[in-house]
Design an enzyme around this catalytic site. Structure first.
Site, PDB file in Angstrom:
ATOM      1  N   ALA A 133     -21.814 -23.171 -35.210  1.00 46.02           N
ATOM      2  CA  ALA A 133     -20.459 -23.683 -35.019  1.00 46.02           C
ATOM      3  C   ALA A 133     -20.427 -25.179 -35.273  1.00 46.02           C
ATOM      4  CB  ALA A 133     -19.976 -23.387 -33.600  1.00 46.02           C
ATOM      5  N   LEU A 134     -19.231 -25.691 -35.442  1.00 45.42           N
ATOM      6  CA  LEU A 134     -19.064 -27.117 -35.700  1.00 45.42           C
ATOM      7  C   LEU A 134     -18.381 -27.768 -34.508  1.00 45.42           C
ATOM      8  CD1 LEU A 134     -17.865 -26.642 -39.358  1.00 45.42           C
ATOM      9  CD2 LEU A 134     -19.932 -27.891 -38.693  1.00 45.42           C
ATOM     10  N   SER A 139     -14.077 -28.392 -37.645  1.00 50.67           N
ATOM     11  CA  SER A 139     -13.864 -27.009 -38.086  1.00 50.67           C
ATOM     12  C   SER A 139     -12.779 -26.946 -39.152  1.00 50.67           C
ATOM     13  CB  SER A 139     -13.441 -26.134 -36.902  1.00 50.67           C
ATOM     14  OG  SER A 139     -13.017 -24.872 -37.385  1.00 50.67           O
ATOM     15  N   HIS A 141     -10.997 -24.484 -39.627  1.00 54.52           N
ATOM     16  CA  HIS A 141      -9.856 -23.747 -39.074  1.00 54.52           C
ATOM     17  C   HIS A 141      -8.757 -24.689 -38.576  1.00 54.52           C
ATOM     18  CE1 HIS A 141     -11.298 -19.582 -39.281  1.00 54.52           C
ATOM     19  NE2 HIS A 141     -12.507 -20.106 -39.154  1.00 54.52           N
ATOM     20  N   ASP A 148     -10.611 -16.447 -41.184  1.00 56.59           N
ATOM     21  CA  ASP A 148     -11.713 -15.493 -41.193  1.00 56.59           C
ATOM     22  C   ASP A 148     -11.109 -14.131 -41.459  1.00 56.59           C
ATOM     23  OD1 ASP A 148     -13.480 -17.484 -40.553  1.00 56.59           O
ATOM     24  OD2 ASP A 148     -13.516 -17.011 -38.410  1.00 56.59           O
ATOM     25  N   GLU A 197     -21.349 -17.384 -44.380  1.00 58.35           N
ATOM     26  CA  GLU A 197     -20.242 -16.726 -43.670  1.00 58.35           C
ATOM     27  C   GLU A 197     -19.355 -16.015 -44.683  1.00 58.35           C
ATOM     28  OE1 GLU A 197     -17.914 -19.206 -41.123  1.00 58.35           O
ATOM     29  OE2 GLU A 197     -19.587 -19.686 -39.785  1.00 58.35           O
ATOM     30  N   HIS A 200     -15.434 -16.163 -44.044  1.00 53.41           N
ATOM     31  CA  HIS A 200     -14.619 -17.384 -43.947  1.00 53.41           C
ATOM     32  C   HIS A 200     -14.133 -17.794 -45.339  1.00 53.41           C
ATOM     33  CE1 HIS A 200     -13.658 -21.440 -42.089  1.00 53.41           C
ATOM     34  NE2 HIS A 200     -13.658 -21.726 -43.377  1.00 53.41           N
TER      35      HIS A 200
HETATM   36 ZN   LIG Z   1     -14.174 -19.312 -40.084  1.00 51.17          ZN
END
Ligand SMILES: [Zn+2]
Length: 226
Positions: A133-134, A139, A141, A148, A197, A200
């Site tokens: 994770a960031l 992120s 997002h 996602d 990922e 994503h």
């Molecule tokens: Zn994502």
């Protein structure tokens, strides 16, 4: 090769740098032009033009957020309308082809990401949390440009990896037609700063997405900051 607005600007810039004061009379009128195109091929992805608007960094007009570049805590656009339009068409066209795609995660505010990251760091320790994770502000997002995606199967069964589904296999080769790239690619982890990922996807527009897909790049490489 495809001629984009950027291509044209770079060629113009090269012409200016070369001190072209206008066409010289010549028996070979196209020789200079051909030389310019060759030069462009070499520097194609190596001319990042940065701009910053209210703490958000753009490179060649494409928003960049990763481990290095962050978004301000109050950057809170929600999912951008063109992204909703693009994934809606992607999901509809997938269904028409017999595939099932669904949105698993969409917009995430700075505060949402802060909670996600704190939860992971609390359970796994900060070092391990960092692998998957960031930290808040980093992120994609939060940009409103990333979602996602999953198949109905992978979204409802944690044992099914979306990357192993026929739905992903179909999506990875058409996503660019809708302006999306699979953002975190296998083998490019040291450039993107995140593990692979398949789920994503990031909206960059059809033109950039197609170049990135066809040249097998990640966004950092495309923007010349890898
Ligand atoms: Zn994502």
């Amino acid at each position: 090769m495809r001629f984009t607005t950027r291509t044209f600007l770079i060629i113009t810039l090269l012409a200016i740098l070369a001190g072209c004061g206008g066409p010289e009379p010549s028996n070979e009128p196209f020789s200079d032009f051909e030389k310019t195109v060759e030069t462009y091929d070499v520097i194609e992805y190596a001319v990042p033009v940065f701009s910053e608007v209210d703490g958000v960094t753009y490179i060649n007009d494409i928003l960049i957020v990763n481990r290095e570049y962050s978004l301000p805590p109050d950057y809170n656009p929600g999912l951008e309308p063109e992204v909703i339009d693009a994934y809606t068409r992607l999901i509809q066209d997938a269904a028409a082809e017999g595939y099932n795609l669904t949105i698993v995660s969409g917009f995430r505010s700075y505060q949402d990401q802060e909670a996600v990251y704190a939860d992971l760091a609390g359970r796994l320790g900060e070092e391990e949390a960092d692998q998957i994770a960031l930290p808040p502000g980093h992120s994609e997002h939060q940009s409103g440009l990333a979602v996602d995606i999953g198949s109905v199967e992978s979204a409802s069964n944690a044992a099914v990896d979306f990357g192993d589904t026929p739905d992903y296999d179909w999506m990875k080769d058409v996503a660019h037609e809708y302006g999306f790239i699979v953002r975190y690619q296998e083998g490019k982890e040291n450039i993107t700063g995140l593990g692979y990922e398949p789920w994503h996807i990031r909206y960059v527009g059809e033109e950039a997405a197609t170049e990135i897909y066809e040249e097998d790049l990640v966004l950092e490489e495309y923007l010349g900051i890898d």
